[in-house]
Motif scaffolding. Structure first.
Motif, PDB file in Angstrom:
ATOM      1  N   PHE A  76      37.155   5.210   3.657  1.00 17.84           N
ATOM      2  CA  PHE A  76      35.852   5.721   3.251  1.00 17.84           C
ATOM      3  C   PHE A  76      35.103   4.635   2.503  1.00 17.84           C
ATOM      4  CE2 PHE A  76      38.804   6.551  -0.094  1.00 17.84           C
ATOM      5  CZ  PHE A  76      38.098   6.487  -1.285  1.00 17.84           C
ATOM      6  N   GLU A  77      33.816   4.865   2.266  1.00 15.29           N
ATOM      7  CA  GLU A  77      32.936   3.899   1.614  1.00 15.29           C
ATOM      8  C   GLU A  77      33.027   2.538   2.286  1.00 15.29           C
ATOM      9  OE1 GLU A  77      33.505   3.985  -2.644  1.00 15.29           O
ATOM     10  OE2 GLU A  77      32.988   6.113  -2.728  1.00 15.29           O
ATOM     11  N   ALA A 114      37.215  11.344  12.715  1.00 14.58           N
ATOM     12  CA  ALA A 114      36.072  11.172  11.814  1.00 14.58           C
ATOM     13  C   ALA A 114      35.861  12.503  11.102  1.00 14.58           C
ATOM     14  CB  ALA A 114      34.829  10.761  12.592  1.00 14.58           C
ATOM     15  N   LEU A 115      36.384  12.609   9.907  1.00 14.69           N
ATOM     16  CA  LEU A 115      36.234  13.848   9.141  1.00 14.69           C
ATOM     17  C   LEU A 115      34.781  14.070   8.747  1.00 14.69           C
ATOM     18  CD1 LEU A 115      39.366  13.659   6.815  1.00 14.69           C
ATOM     19  CD2 LEU A 115      39.092  14.910   8.975  1.00 14.69           C
ATOM     20  N   LYS A 116      34.061  12.973   8.560  1.00 11.83           N
ATOM     21  CA  LYS A 116      32.645  13.030   8.188  1.00 11.83           C
ATOM     22  C   LYS A 116      31.991  11.759   8.700  1.00 11.83           C
ATOM     23  CE  LYS A 116      29.671  13.730   4.243  1.00 11.83           C
ATOM     24  NZ  LYS A 116      29.323  15.046   3.818  1.00 11.83           N
ATOM     25  N   SER A 147      28.795   4.864   9.525  1.00 12.15           N
ATOM     26  CA  SER A 147      27.694   5.522   8.822  1.00 12.15           C
ATOM     27  C   SER A 147      28.012   5.500   7.328  1.00 12.15           C
ATOM     28  CB  SER A 147      27.506   6.959   9.328  1.00 12.15           C
ATOM     29  OG  SER A 147      28.633   7.753   9.021  1.00 12.15           O
ATOM     30  N   ASN A 148      26.993   5.652   6.492  1.00 10.26           N
ATOM     31  CA  ASN A 148      27.202   5.597   5.035  1.00 10.26           C
ATOM     32  C   ASN A 148      28.181   6.645   4.539  1.00 10.26           C
ATOM     33  OD1 ASN A 148      25.454   3.457   4.768  1.00 10.26           O
ATOM     34  ND2 ASN A 148      23.678   4.753   4.351  1.00 10.26           N
ATOM     35  N   ASP A 149      28.251   7.781   5.229  1.00 12.82           N
ATOM     36  CA  ASP A 149      29.112   8.879   4.783  1.00 12.82           C
ATOM     37  C   ASP A 149      30.432   8.968   5.554  1.00 12.82           C
ATOM     38  OD1 ASP A 149      27.949   9.620   7.196  1.00 12.82           O
ATOM     39  OD2 ASP A 149      27.580  11.693   6.601  1.00 12.82           O
ATOM     40  N   LEU A 151      37.195   8.350   7.748  1.00 10.91           N
ATOM     41  CA  LEU A 151      38.127   8.370   8.876  1.00 10.91           C
ATOM     42  C   LEU A 151      39.518   8.709   8.372  1.00 10.91           C
ATOM     43  CD1 LEU A 151      37.216   5.127  10.877  1.00 10.91           C
ATOM     44  CD2 LEU A 151      36.496   7.479  11.349  1.00 10.91           C
ATOM     45  N   CYS A 152      40.148   9.673   9.004  1.00 13.51           N
ATOM     46  CA  CYS A 152      41.535  10.026   8.724  1.00 13.51           C
ATOM     47  C   CYS A 152      42.389   9.428   9.847  1.00 13.51           C
ATOM     48  CB  CYS A 152      41.698  11.543   8.694  1.00 13.51           C
ATOM     49  SG  CYS A 152      43.403  12.069   8.427  1.00 13.51           S
ATOM     50  N   VAL A 153      43.457   8.727   9.473  1.00 16.84           N
ATOM     51  CA  VAL A 153      44.341   8.104  10.447  1.00 16.84           C
ATOM     52  C   VAL A 153      45.733   8.710  10.301  1.00 16.84           C
ATOM     53  CG1 VAL A 153      45.288   5.940  11.328  1.00 16.84           C
ATOM     54  CG2 VAL A 153      43.007   5.967  10.280  1.00 16.84           C
TER      55      VAL A 153
END
Length: 132
Positions: free
Chosen positions: A39-40, A61-63, A102-104, A107-109
């Motif tokens: 993230f970030e 992609a959780l978000k 994207s800014n938000d 990713l969950c792996v």
């Protein structure tokens, strides 16, 4: 060879929201040994840029969204990952790159193996040599 393999996860929806359950050897086609998230991430800098000798992964992609490039040494395919009900299955000996976060983006792996630096191929030329 088809590089992009998407697993669609069943989503349970009601007035309270949505829920997706992930289960080893059921909708995740391997034993889960490790889970991590990114993230970030700066949209300016790519991530990945490696392959694995043994490890298999599912990326969700959780978000937000991220562009993936997958390469088996002869074919390159791209996709935008942007739906938390879909997982990208990445097999061993597939070069992966992640771009345009994207800014938000979160990713969950989900990985089939514990972390081992020896499993990584971090040089593209070495990756190509391993494929032959």
């Amino acid at each position: 060879m088809k590089l992009i393999n998407i697993i669609e996860f069943e989503s349970f929806n009601d007035e309270r929201g949505r829920l997706v359950s992930l289960e080893s050897q059921k909708n995740i086609p391997f034993e889960i040994r490790r889970v991590y998230y990114l993230f970030e991430n700066s949209g300016l800098f790519p991530r990945g840029m490696h392959a694995h000798k043994k490890l298999k992964q599912i990326v969700i992609a959780l978000k937000g969204s991220c562009r993936f490039v997958l390469d088996d040494g002869s074919v390159r395919e791209e996709l935008i990952l942007d739906d938390p009900t879909k997982g990208l299955l990445i097999d061993s000996f597939i070069w992966r790159e992640m771009h345009d976060f994207s800014n938000d983006c979160v990713l969950c792996v989900i990985a089939s193996e514990y972390f081992s630096e020896d499993d990584y191929i971090r040089n593209y030329e070495e990756f190509l040599a391993c494929r032959n």
